[in-house]
Design a protein around this motif. Structure first.
Motif, mmCIF file in Angstrom:
data_model
loop_
_atom_site.group_PDB
_atom_site.id
_atom_site.type_symbol
_atom_site.label_atom_id
_atom_site.label_comp_id
_atom_site.label_asym_id
_atom_site.label_seq_id
_atom_site.Cartn_x
_atom_site.Cartn_y
_atom_site.Cartn_z
ATOM 1 N N MET A 203 -3.648 6.984 -1.534
ATOM 2 C CA MET A 203 -2.519 7.915 -1.521
ATOM 3 C C MET A 203 -2.626 9.036 -2.543
ATOM 4 N N GLY B 187 -7.320 3.367 -8.897
ATOM 5 C CA GLY B 187 -6.891 2.639 -7.711
ATOM 6 C C GLY B 187 -8.028 1.908 -7.027
ATOM 7 N N THR C 194 0.833 -1.203 0.000
ATOM 8 C CA THR C 194 0.000 0.000 0.000
ATOM 9 C C THR C 194 0.872 1.259 0.000
ATOM 10 N N GLY D 86 1.413 2.904 -3.485
ATOM 11 C CA GLY D 86 0.562 4.087 -3.377
ATOM 12 C C GLY D 86 1.326 5.372 -3.629
ATOM 13 N N GLY E 254 -3.743 1.298 -2.138
ATOM 14 C CA GLY E 254 -2.752 2.327 -1.883
ATOM 15 C C GLY E 254 -2.875 3.471 -2.858
ATOM 16 N N GLN E 255 -3.134 3.147 -4.127
ATOM 17 C CA GLN E 255 -3.329 4.200 -5.125
ATOM 18 C C GLN E 255 -4.580 5.007 -4.806
#
Length: 409
Positions: A160, A265, A28, A32, A156-157
């Motif tokens: 973040m 994401g 993540t 991310g 994570g994308q």
């Protein structure tokens, strides 16, 4: 005689929950952070007075460095355990982000954002995490577990990218990189949860590293997997880095790009998890071929339809379902064919092909934009490559490789 290389002689020493929680948290963070790098393209190039090609070349080098370092990071993780590689990678990640913020020349930016961060990502992402999963998770649940880890990278994308956009808007792009550098340091303590007391002993004939590499590259299906993964890298990194600038060039607000990356994401969480689940039930080569073909169809539709915020969001959602969904079946095929003894290393070699594609995707995006004033040529290259990748995945043989019995084995 055919040995089954997917089994180990010792029971898992870590609980599956511990492996998945710690592995997911690391991915993540590592994935991310990198998925938001496209948000820095315009603020950095405008303040430094650089061309887009300068920024794109640095990220292209990042992807190439990641790919080149991947087999070595995997080799070290297979030999000495993942913990040391992950801890070192986390520290290197933080250093690379800090130096990226401080770089005042194209060369320094390439060295930090390119070389250092690429090496850091090699030691903190899928190849190393999947080696632990391969050794510590029962083969019957391996594809599913890889899907969970890949879904974590997708989350994570989703998590973040909005955070990075908020940090850039509120604190400036340099301070945002400093804060992310501090966050990357959390990878080292999380890696304690993946500290294997002892690498599990493998049944069947013992292979040397050199023999494993020669065997893999001599096997046609391994080369076909690498060819398909090359296309994966080209498509996703071109879109991830250049989509925000493409949308801004077309008159859409930066907020549309931020939402689009977040949607990629979010939907990738479902796509990668679904790919892992389907990999337990269906032939993985058919899953991979379908993903690559559907990507090309999605890009054609995106270019053909009128560009609006909602067309962008639909495209992002569809691409999200297909984004990293290639990762679980690709790595599961490697484990299925060759076993788990050198899974991180062999996965690193396959990922090297992915990163060569990433290098060309992000670099050609900047180069051809500067030459033509448009991203159109690169979009159509991505479409053609997707069709090619669908074709090369169909002949892959997923059965465990036949190895001759050795005396005394």
């Amino acid at each position: 005689m055919s040995t089954n290389p997917g089994t180990t002689g010792a029971a898992p020493r870590l609980s599956m929950a511990q492996v998945l929680w710690c592995g997911a948290a690391i991915v993540t963070l590592s994935m991310g952070i990198r998925h938001g790098f496209g948000l820095w393209l315009q603020p950095i190039t405008m303040e430094r007075g650089w061309t887009r090609e300068t920024f794109a070349f640095a990220l292209a080098v990042q992807n190439l460095a990641w790919g080149l370092a991947g087999p070595f990071a995997g080799m070290l993780a297979d030999r000495f355990g993942a913990f040391r590689v992950l801890a070192a990678g986390g520290v290197l990640y933080a250093l690379g982000l800090v130096l990226m913020a401080m770089a005042t020349s194209g060369l320094a930016f390439t060295g930090s954002a390119g070389v250092l961060l690429g090496m850091a990502q090699a030691g903190t992402t899928y190849a190393v995490i999947y080696g632990v999963i391969g050794r510590q998770v029962d083969p019957a649940k391996r594809s599913w577990a890889m899907g969970v880890a890949a879904a974590a990278g997708s989350f994570g994308q989703f998590l973040m990218v909005p955070v990075e956009n908020w940090l850039i808007a509120g604190l400036g792009w340099q301070s945002a990189l400093f804060i992310l550098g501090c966050a990357a340091l959390a990878i080292a303590p999380l890696a304690l949860g993946l500290r294997e007391p002892q690498v599990a002993a493998h049944s069947g004939p013992v292979q040397t590293i050199g023999a494993a590499v020669r065997e893999a590259f001599a096997y046609p299906s391994f080369r076909l997997l690498m060819a398909g993964y090359f296309v994966c890298g080209f498509q996703v990194v071109f879109i991830g880095v250049h989509l925000p600038s493409y949308l801004k060039d077309q008159g859409l607000s930066p907020q549309v790009a931020t939402v689009a990356l977040a949607l990629i994401g979010l939907f990738n969480v479902f796509g990668t998890y679904a790919a892992g689940v389907l990999g337990q039930k269906l032939a993985k080569r058919y899953i991979l071929a379908s993903i690559y073909l559907l990507r090309s169809v999605a890009i054609v539709a995106f270019l053909a339809l009128p560009l609006t915020p909602w067309s962008v969001y639909v495209f992002a959602a569809v691409m999200g379902l297909l984004w990293l969904s290639t990762v679980p079946p690709t790595n599961a095929v490697v484990a299925q064919i060759f076993g788990v003894q050198y899974l991180s290393m062999l996965g690193g070699f396959v990922f090297l092909s992915h990163q060569v594609g990433s290098f060309l995707g992000v670099w050609l995006g900047g180069l051809l934009y500067d030459r033509t004033g448009s991203y159109d040529v690169v979009w159509w290259i991505a479409i053609a490559l997707g069709v090619m990748a669908a074709a090369v995945n169909l002949p892959i043989r997923e059965q465990a490789i036949a190895r001759p019995a050795r005396a005394g084995a």
